[in-house]
Design an enzyme around this catalytic site. Structure first.
Site, mmCIF file in Angstrom:
data_model
loop_
_atom_site.group_PDB
_atom_site.id
_atom_site.type_symbol
_atom_site.label_atom_id
_atom_site.label_comp_id
_atom_site.label_asym_id
_atom_site.label_seq_id
_atom_site.Cartn_x
_atom_site.Cartn_y
_atom_site.Cartn_z
ATOM 1 N N ASP A 1 46.406 37.359 42.125
ATOM 2 C CA ASP A 1 45.393 37.594 41.332
ATOM 3 C C ASP A 1 44.592 38.564 41.837
ATOM 4 O O ASP A 1 44.037 39.003 43.037
ATOM 5 C CB ASP A 1 44.599 36.251 41.287
ATOM 6 C CG ASP A 1 43.519 36.247 40.408
ATOM 7 O OD1 ASP A 1 43.875 36.043 39.128
ATOM 8 O OD2 ASP A 1 42.345 36.467 40.562
ATOM 9 N N MET B 1 39.559 47.854 40.599
ATOM 10 C CA MET B 1 40.156 46.587 41.375
ATOM 11 C C MET B 1 38.719 46.207 42.311
ATOM 12 O O MET B 1 38.598 46.980 43.390
ATOM 13 C CB MET B 1 41.342 46.605 41.887
ATOM 14 C CG MET B 1 41.865 45.411 42.453
ATOM 15 S SD MET B 1 43.401 45.290 42.867
ATOM 16 C CE MET B 1 43.833 46.417 43.929
ATOM 17 N N HIS C 1 37.907 32.142 39.477
ATOM 18 C CA HIS C 1 37.677 33.604 39.017
ATOM 19 C C HIS C 1 37.320 34.174 40.669
ATOM 20 O O HIS C 1 36.798 35.324 40.634
ATOM 21 C CB HIS C 1 36.654 34.091 38.274
ATOM 22 C CG HIS C 1 37.012 33.799 36.845
ATOM 23 N ND1 HIS C 1 38.229 34.300 36.286
ATOM 24 C CD2 HIS C 1 36.735 32.425 36.011
ATOM 25 C CE1 HIS C 1 38.347 33.757 35.016
ATOM 26 N NE2 HIS C 1 37.511 32.837 34.977
ATOM 27 N N ASP D 1 42.265 31.484 42.696
ATOM 28 C CA ASP D 1 43.178 31.605 41.798
ATOM 29 C C ASP D 1 44.597 31.973 42.159
ATOM 30 O O ASP D 1 45.555 31.528 41.459
ATOM 31 C CB ASP D 1 42.534 32.644 40.726
ATOM 32 C CG ASP D 1 41.177 32.179 40.088
ATOM 33 O OD1 ASP D 1 40.989 31.037 40.594
ATOM 34 O OD2 ASP D 1 40.660 32.800 39.363
#
Length: 195
Positions: A14, A27, A173, A178
């Protein structure tokens, strides 16, 4: 006589990002957890908390979408100061994937995989020049469920899945939380006979 196929090691990944696509956007964190291993026709679930990876990265551009940041709650200003260099993180991640995979071929899995895979693959190629997953070692859990449930893909959402397939963990999140939650979902889907 044909050689048996190489085993697959499924790794739930994730990512959290500050926009919709890599390059113009960054990212900001990556989390990964080993979900399980498939040897021929037998799948063995792993403890998803046993082998994990988590890092926060320095943004690579000035652009960001405030709504995307709000989802993860990550502090972009802090990451500009304290986030790890993407090149170092991606080399470290690749080495971790190879180490935990051993003799198996690593396969990234995600829910849905498209967004996470887009960032992950782009970052791997941009900063290391290679992907431990190859160019297509990716499995989408949403597609896996749709196929087993015999449903159109667009009819699938976690809220429509049988409760016994879902992890009891919250979707926070936070990339590692996750990844662990989705590793449990993946193992449940692999064991599920389908509709």
């Amino acid at each position: 006589m044909a050689r048996p196929p190489r085993p697959s090691l499924y790794i739930s990944v994730d990512i959290e990002a500050d926009g919709p696509i890599p390059g113009p956007y960054s990212m900001l964190s990556i989390g990964a957890a080993v979900a399980g291993r498939q040897d021929a026709d037998a799948y063995t679930a792993a403890d998803p908390q046993a082998r994990t990876f988590y890092r926060e990265l320095r943004p690579i551009s000035e652009d960001f979408v405030p709504e995307a940041l709000a989802v993860s709650g990550l502090d972009r200003a802090r990451l500009l100061r304290e986030g790890a260099e993407p090149k170092a993180v991606l080399y470290e991640f690749s080495a971790w994937v190879r180490r935990v995979s051993g003799d198996a071929q690593p396969v990234m899995c995600g829910y849905p995989a498209a967004y996470d895979w887009t960032f992950l693959y782009w970052y791997l190629m941009r900063f290391t020049g290679a992907s431990p997953f190859g160019h297509s070692g990716c499995m989408d859990m949403k597609t896996l469920y749709a196929t087993k449930a015999r449903l159109p893909l667009r009819a699938v959402a976690k809220r429509t899945m049988p409760p016994e397939l879902l992890s009891r963990r919250r979707h926070t999140h936070h990339a590692l939380d996750d990844a662990i939650e989705q590793a449990e979902l993946f193992s449940n889907l692999m064991a599920w006979p389908g509709a």
